[in-house]
Enzyme design. Structure first.
Site, PDB file in Angstrom:
ATOM      1  N   GLU A  65      -1.603  -9.235  -0.665  1.00  0.00           N
ATOM      2  CA  GLU A  65      -3.026  -9.396  -0.376  1.00  0.00           C
ATOM      3  C   GLU A  65      -3.861  -9.336  -1.659  1.00  0.00           C
ATOM      4  O   GLU A  65      -4.865 -10.043  -1.788  1.00  0.00           O
ATOM      5  CB  GLU A  65      -3.480  -8.333   0.619  1.00  0.00           C
ATOM      6  CG  GLU A  65      -2.909  -8.585   2.022  1.00  0.00           C
ATOM      7  CD  GLU A  65      -3.217  -7.466   2.996  1.00  0.00           C
ATOM      8  OE1 GLU A  65      -3.916  -7.734   3.990  1.00  0.00           O
ATOM      9  OE2 GLU A  65      -2.760  -6.330   2.764  1.00  0.00           O
ATOM     10  N   GLU A  76       3.847  -5.790   7.472  1.00  0.00           N
ATOM     11  CA  GLU A  76       3.134  -4.732   8.188  1.00  0.00           C
ATOM     12  C   GLU A  76       3.573  -4.548   9.643  1.00  0.00           C
ATOM     13  O   GLU A  76       3.544  -3.427  10.168  1.00  0.00           O
ATOM     14  CB  GLU A  76       1.621  -4.991   8.127  1.00  0.00           C
ATOM     15  CG  GLU A  76       0.976  -4.677   6.786  1.00  0.00           C
ATOM     16  CD  GLU A  76       1.043  -5.830   5.794  1.00  0.00           C
ATOM     17  OE1 GLU A  76       0.361  -5.770   4.762  1.00  0.00           O
ATOM     18  OE2 GLU A  76       1.800  -6.811   6.061  1.00  0.00           O
ATOM     19  N   ALA A 114       0.849  -1.184   0.000  1.00  0.00           N
ATOM     20  CA  ALA A 114       0.000   0.000   0.000  1.00  0.00           C
ATOM     21  C   ALA A 114       0.891   1.243   0.000  1.00  0.00           C
ATOM     22  O   ALA A 114       2.085   1.167   0.295  1.00  0.00           O
ATOM     23  CB  ALA A 114      -0.909  -0.005   1.223  1.00  0.00           C
ATOM     24  N   GLY A 159      -0.011  -5.031   0.880  1.00  0.00           N
ATOM     25  CA  GLY A 159      -1.229  -4.988   0.087  1.00  0.00           C
ATOM     26  C   GLY A 159      -1.083  -5.633  -1.275  1.00  0.00           C
ATOM     27  O   GLY A 159      -2.068  -6.104  -1.855  1.00  0.00           O
TER      28      GLY A 159
END
Length: 260
Positions: free
Chosen positions: A115, A135, A66, A112
């Site tokens: 993911e 993370e 992200a 992300g």
């Protein structure tokens, strides 16, 4: 529609979506997520599209995570909104898509980015790819479904180790763990994705959709997967594709499915 952060091309009933922020290692900011939502929902509604392949621009990264700059200064309420919006509009849309979605992991798939790949139905990785959920090094945990989908694929122990150490794994490790379906040389990545998708597109589209729903039910709390399978199996009997498939089998010819 013109996109700034992704490239979209439809060819031979396959929609190719390329995350196109190469200088940012294809990181997912809110604008990219919004464009992904638009491209995905358009493809799923388009009868001319049979399946979707997602990859990243360049050779370094699929999606390196992200855009962390957007997280700075946010409180818990904002954090919840960020995760909920992304999961609802992109990651869950992919996981529950009525058409097959393949991730072609061409480089780093971190946070992300991993993911995003986990939400896809099938994952193929170049042998140079590296994957991980880092993370906890930022004081966070995966928020786009990573704790759930990684655990479903690799098991509780491996998921806990990957998430709590934040270590990256190689494509070979990912294959051994069951995280990816295939590993290829980089130049063979998209051809392999095409090969698998093209094979699936010769099958009955409504049956593919039913299979996705039944398999997803196995991981949905409060849903009896066996009952879902029975319902989806029964529903196939009312389709023209079922009639065509049985007729083709008995007549020893290739079926011509129309998604009806």
């Amino acid at each position: 529609m013109e996109f700034e952060n992704i490239l979209v091309e439809v060819k031979n009933r396959i929609q190719y979506i390329t995350i196109n922020r190469e200088k940012k290692l294809n990181a997912l900011n809110r604008f990219t997520l919004a464009e992904l939502h638009e491209a995905l929902t358009t493809a799923l509604a388009d009868k001319a599209v049979g399946g979707i392949i997602i990859t990243g621009a360049g050779k370094k990264a699929f999606v390196a995570g992200a855009d962390i700059a957007e997280f700075g200064g946010q409180d818990a309420a904002a954090g919840k909104e960020i995760a909920q919006n992304a999961q609802t509009t992109v990651f869950d849309v992919i996981a529950n898509a009525s058409k097959p979605v393949i991730a072609a992991i061409n480089g780093f798939a971190l946070g992300g980015g991993l993911e995003l790949a986990l939400a896809c139905h099938i994952r193929i990785a170049a042998d140079s790819a590296k994957m991980g959920l880092p993370e906890v090094t930022l004081g966070l945990i995966p928020g786009y479904g990573g704790t759930q989908r990684l655990t479903q694929l690799v098991g509780r122990g491996r998921a806990l180790e990957m998430i709590m150490t934040a270590d990256m794994i190689t494509a070979a490790d990912a294959l051994q763990f069951g995280l990816v379906n295939h590993v290829t040389f980089p130049d063979d990545l998209l051809p392999k994705a095409d090969e698998i998708m093209e094979k699936m597109l010769t099958r009955a589209p409504l049956a593919l959709s039913a299979a996705i729903k039944a398999i997803n039910a196995a991981f949905t709390d409060g849903v009896n997967g066996y009952e879902t399978e029975i319902e989806q199996f029964a529903g196939c009997f009312s389709t023209a594709d079922f009639t065509e498939g049985v007729s083709a089998f008995l007549e020893k010819r290739k079926p011509e499915f129309k998604g009806e």
